[in-house]
Design an enzyme around this catalytic site. Sequence first.
Site, PDB file in Angstrom:
ATOM      1  N   GLY A 108       3.789  48.550 -23.603  1.00  0.00           N
ATOM      2  CA  GLY A 108       3.920  48.054 -24.968  1.00  0.00           C
ATOM      3  C   GLY A 108       5.312  48.202 -25.544  1.00  0.00           C
ATOM      4  CG  HIS A 114      -4.989  51.985 -20.873  1.00  0.00           C
ATOM      5  ND1 HIS A 114      -4.111  52.394 -21.855  1.00  0.00           N
ATOM      6  CD2 HIS A 114      -4.498  50.833 -20.368  1.00  0.00           C
ATOM      7  CE1 HIS A 114      -3.123  51.510 -21.933  1.00  0.00           C
ATOM      8  NE2 HIS A 114      -3.331  50.555 -21.044  1.00  0.00           N
ATOM      9  CB  SER A 137       6.824  45.924 -20.736  1.00  0.00           C
ATOM     10  OG  SER A 137       6.589  46.737 -21.868  1.00  0.00           O
ATOM     11  CD  GLU A 141      -1.306  50.092 -17.124  1.00  0.00           C
ATOM     12  OE1 GLU A 141      -1.054  48.895 -17.231  1.00  0.00           O
ATOM     13  OE2 GLU A 141      -1.993  50.719 -17.948  1.00  0.00           O
ATOM     14  CG  ASN A 160      -6.401  46.339 -21.713  1.00  0.00           C
ATOM     15  OD1 ASN A 160      -7.229  46.061 -22.585  1.00  0.00           O
ATOM     16  ND2 ASN A 160      -5.887  47.547 -21.588  1.00  0.00           N
ATOM     17  CD  GLU A 167      -2.687  51.393 -25.083  1.00  0.00           C
ATOM     18  OE1 GLU A 167      -3.772  50.784 -25.147  1.00  0.00           O
ATOM     19  OE2 GLU A 167      -1.600  50.813 -24.907  1.00  0.00           O
ATOM     20  CE  LYS A 195      -2.896  47.535 -23.825  1.00  0.00           C
ATOM     21  NZ  LYS A 195      -1.615  48.213 -23.892  1.00  0.00           N
TER      22      LYS A 195
HETATM   23  P1  PGA Z   1       1.691  45.942 -21.990  1.00  0.00           P
HETATM   24  O1  PGA Z   1       0.382  46.817 -21.697  1.00  0.00           O
HETATM   25  O2  PGA Z   1       1.724  44.860 -20.931  1.00  0.00           O
HETATM   26  O3  PGA Z   1       1.514  45.415 -23.363  1.00  0.00           O
HETATM   27  O4  PGA Z   1       2.849  46.863 -21.840  1.00  0.00           O
HETATM   28  C1  PGA Z   1       0.054  47.151 -20.384  1.00  0.00           C
HETATM   29  C2  PGA Z   1      -1.178  47.983 -20.358  1.00  0.00           C
HETATM   30  O5  PGA Z   1      -1.438  48.741 -21.294  1.00  0.00           O
HETATM   31  O6  PGA Z   1      -1.934  47.905 -19.383  1.00  0.00           O
END
Ligand code: PGA
Length: 249
Positions: free
Chosen positions: A168, A93, A207, A162, A7, A95, A9
């Site tokens: 992140g 997600h 991560s 997640e 992803n 976010e 983003k």
């Molecule tokens: P990240 O994001 O690997 O940067 O932690 C994972 C995600 O948001 O799916």
Amino acid sequence: MRWIIGNWKMNGTRAEARQRTRELLRALPPLPEGLHVAVCPPYTSLGATAEVLTPPLELGAQDVSWQDSGAFTGEVSAPMLRDAGCGLCVVGHSERRQLLGESDGMVAQKLRALWRHGLLPVLCVGETLAEREQGRTEEVLRMQLLAALEGSSPADLLVAYEPVWAIGTGRPAHAADSARGLGVLRQALDAVWGADGAGVPCLYGGSVSAANCAPFWTEGRADGALLGGASLDAQAFAAIVRSAAEVRP
Ligand code: PGA
């Protein structure tokens, strides 16, 4: 079936998307039967990515409208994603849930929009740090999954566990956390879809890097991973795919 999904983003221009896709295609190992790899660029780069993308790499989107067309400024519908060459789409997600007010009800409707148009949803669920510290992880995972699938019939689906605190941050969950979370989700899938739920691949995300991914495939009981940051680096992405390819499920 196993999946490694990147992803991207809100990152990058169309030129960068083409470049990263080409580099990833060059770096990917031969994929064993049942292992799939996909990238989810921002909407603006879907077309540029589709221009250079070839099998085995698959194309996905990061979000979708629950409506098929009409006066919904800023939204992009499932038929539009199909037209852009997408086969899958991330939904729910954290976010979007946390920063953009996406509710369980919206997530459920988005899943249905994807199914109506033959797209594979990647349903994201996960607890916040506060929920984890209150001992509510299992309850939150179960509630998010059941709310998304309530009243649905078994259909193609990927679920990604997640933990919000791991996204992140550079601090992934332990493989044991992944195993526990995915166990809860598999039980909930069984409760709603019975035997059909057992066929739903369940991924870990948060991560994941080339250095830390291997335990997730084994002790972590993950059928793959949803990558954020690591997916922006084609070499790191390919190394994670190579690690998954070496494991015989
Ligand atoms: P990240 O994001 O690997 O940067 O932690 C994972 C995600 O948001 O799916």
